[in-house]
Write a protein that holds these residues in place. Sequence first.
Motif, short mmCIF file in Angstrom:
data_model
loop_
_atom_site.label_atom_id
_atom_site.label_comp_id
_atom_site.label_asym_id
_atom_site.label_seq_id
_atom_site.Cartn_x
_atom_site.Cartn_y
_atom_site.Cartn_z
N ILE A 8 0.94 -1.07 0.08
CA ILE A 8 -0.13 -0.13 0.01
C ILE A 8 0.97 1.14 0.12
N GLN A 9 0.33 2.34 -0.76
CA GLN A 9 1.36 3.33 -0.99
C GLN A 9 0.94 4.50 0.43
N PRO A 10 2.16 5.12 0.85
CA PRO A 10 2.02 6.08 1.93
C PRO A 10 1.56 7.47 1.05
N MET A 14 -5.57 6.57 4.75
CA MET A 14 -6.08 5.55 4.40
C MET A 14 -7.74 5.74 4.47
N HIS A 15 -8.35 4.84 3.35
CA HIS A 15 -9.62 5.21 3.43
C HIS A 15 -10.62 3.90 3.32
N LEU A 16 -11.81 4.03 3.45
CA LEU A 16 -12.69 2.84 3.42
C LEU A 16 -12.40 1.94 2.18
N GLY A 17 -12.18 2.63 1.00
CA GLY A 17 -12.02 1.54 -0.22
C GLY A 17 -10.73 0.70 0.05
N ASN A 18 -9.51 1.25 0.64
CA ASN A 18 -8.21 0.54 1.10
C ASN A 18 -8.75 -0.56 1.95
N LEU A 19 -9.47 -0.07 2.90
CA LEU A 19 -9.79 -1.34 4.00
C LEU A 19 -10.76 -2.44 3.46
N ASP A 110 -5.03 8.00 -16.08
CA ASP A 110 -5.89 8.68 -15.11
C ASP A 110 -4.94 9.77 -14.43
N LYS A 111 -3.82 9.06 -13.81
CA LYS A 111 -2.86 9.89 -12.97
C LYS A 111 -2.29 10.91 -13.74
N SER A 112 -1.70 10.63 -15.03
CA SER A 112 -1.07 11.66 -15.68
C SER A 112 -1.74 12.78 -16.24
N VAL A 143 -5.83 -7.53 -3.95
CA VAL A 143 -5.71 -6.09 -4.17
C VAL A 143 -7.28 -5.73 -4.51
N GLY A 144 -7.53 -4.44 -4.66
CA GLY A 144 -9.01 -3.86 -5.05
C GLY A 144 -8.82 -4.06 -6.73
N ASP A 145 -10.15 -4.08 -7.36
CA ASP A 145 -10.14 -3.94 -8.66
C ASP A 145 -9.51 -3.34 -9.59
N ASP A 146 -8.96 -1.97 -8.89
CA ASP A 146 -8.00 -1.00 -9.65
C ASP A 146 -6.76 -1.52 -9.94
N GLN A 147 -6.25 -2.51 -9.35
CA GLN A 147 -5.01 -3.12 -9.57
C GLN A 147 -4.81 -4.15 -10.44
N ARG A 148 -6.19 -4.70 -10.97
CA ARG A 148 -6.23 -5.83 -11.75
C ARG A 148 -5.40 -5.84 -13.00
N GLY A 180 -16.77 -4.92 -2.32
CA GLY A 180 -16.09 -3.92 -1.91
C GLY A 180 -14.67 -3.74 -2.63
N ALA A 181 -14.75 -4.22 -3.85
CA ALA A 181 -13.51 -4.44 -4.70
C ALA A 181 -13.16 -2.88 -5.29
N ARG A 182 -14.40 -2.39 -5.50
CA ARG A 182 -14.18 -1.04 -5.87
C ARG A 182 -15.12 -0.01 -5.31
N VAL A 183 -14.71 0.45 -4.13
CA VAL A 183 -15.61 1.40 -3.28
C VAL A 183 -15.27 2.91 -3.92
N MET A 184 -16.61 3.50 -4.29
CA MET A 184 -16.58 4.65 -5.32
C MET A 184 -16.72 5.83 -4.13
N ASP A 191 -16.47 7.94 -9.58
CA ASP A 191 -15.02 7.65 -9.53
C ASP A 191 -14.40 6.88 -8.33
N LYS A 192 -13.53 6.15 -8.23
CA LYS A 192 -13.20 5.32 -7.16
C LYS A 192 -12.60 6.24 -5.85
N MET A 193 -13.09 5.76 -4.68
CA MET A 193 -12.58 6.60 -3.64
C MET A 193 -10.97 6.52 -3.76
N SER A 194 -10.49 7.74 -3.24
CA SER A 194 -8.90 7.76 -3.60
C SER A 194 -8.39 8.53 -2.57
N LYS A 195 -7.13 8.26 -2.41
CA LYS A 195 -6.32 9.15 -1.24
C LYS A 195 -5.92 10.17 -1.64
N SER A 196 -5.52 10.69 -3.10
CA SER A 196 -5.09 11.49 -3.78
C SER A 196 -5.91 12.59 -4.10
N LEU A 197 -7.32 12.15 -4.28
CA LEU A 197 -8.24 13.22 -4.62
C LEU A 197 -8.93 13.67 -3.61
#
Length: 328
Positions: A8-10, A14-19, A110-112, A143-148, A180-184, A191-197
């Motif tokens: 997991i990235q620091p 951390m959010h409910l999606g990570n959990l 997405d990130k770029s 992992v969550g679905d975003d890492q598939r 819970g594989a993709r908590v929005m 959009d998926k729940m995210s740390k950086s947004l």
Amino acid sequence: MARVFSGIQPSGGMHLGNLLGALRNWVAYQQDHEAVYCVVDLHALTTAPDPAELRDNTMAAATMLLSVGIDPERSTLFVQSAVAEHAELAWMMECTVGFGELRRMTQFKDKSDRSDFVSAGLFTYPALQAADILLYDTDLVPVGDDQRQHIELCRDIAERFNRRYGDTFAVPAPVIPKAGARVMDLQRPTDKMSKSLESAGTIGVLEEPDSVTRKFKRAVTDSDNDARYDPDTKPGVSNLLGILASVTGRTPQAVADDYTQYGPLKADTADAVNELLDPIRRRYQELSSDPAEISRLLQAGADKARTVATTTLERARTNAGLIPRSPT
Ligand code: AQP
């Protein structure tokens, strides 16, 4: 015993999606698997975080992993940069993955799109991730679905390396939870729940119960008042049903049968989430009073991880034709 690896990235709280998407599975796997878990601080460098913030977030992420139930007696828990083999194998992975393959990664796109400065590291991130996984002869990656897509690419990299240089790496499989594989995001449920947004629709694991309740109350739904699970046409309501299903161990369709109105669904989801988060918040408070002990645990974890990582790296180096580092 099959081996499990995940990281997991620091990169923030951390959010409910990570959990729900990852960490709960990590805890479950340590019961009957050899589990290796990692705070991937080198991955966080891809977006140039403030150094003091990165240090704090790394310790916070490790504290969080212990708070959710990762047991350092059962699992190997460490910080990625403490085991230099990750960075060295990453170069070999970069030489094994194709430019076109990396260009197809949706997370990079997405990130770029949202960054002013796009580092080469953000682009080659899946090569470092493959190194993380393959160093430990990993069988399963929860992992969550975003890492598939990244785990599929990791499998391709392992297979290509094995074809080129002979059998070197175990080929891992992703494990993605049913619910819970993709908590929005609660405010932008497409959009998926995210740390950086930065968003009022993110539920932090350490967030105060009142704030959690308020955010669920304000969650975006629709005007139908028809509690039906259909992520394409009813993303907001389906997200709430998915969260409640994941927390209570049911299916979203079964949860939907209990509701005719959105108000009670929102209230029950908030209560269930607060009940899940309460003991984690308490444990986090306790553990964060002793950072020296957490540093000690992480060092012990890194020493344990290194013994496996050096053997795998040496195998990869030898098979690829790099001469031994020092005479044996
Ligand atoms: N919304 C999510 N739903 C389910 N699972 C999720 N994960 C992340 N977001 C969700 C899973 O959590 C694990 C660790 O995530 P990470 O920090 O390594 O990956 P990430 O995609 O960078 O996480 P964030 O929170 O979304 O951060 P940013 O803001 O950087 O994009 C992974 O197993 C991931 O699948």
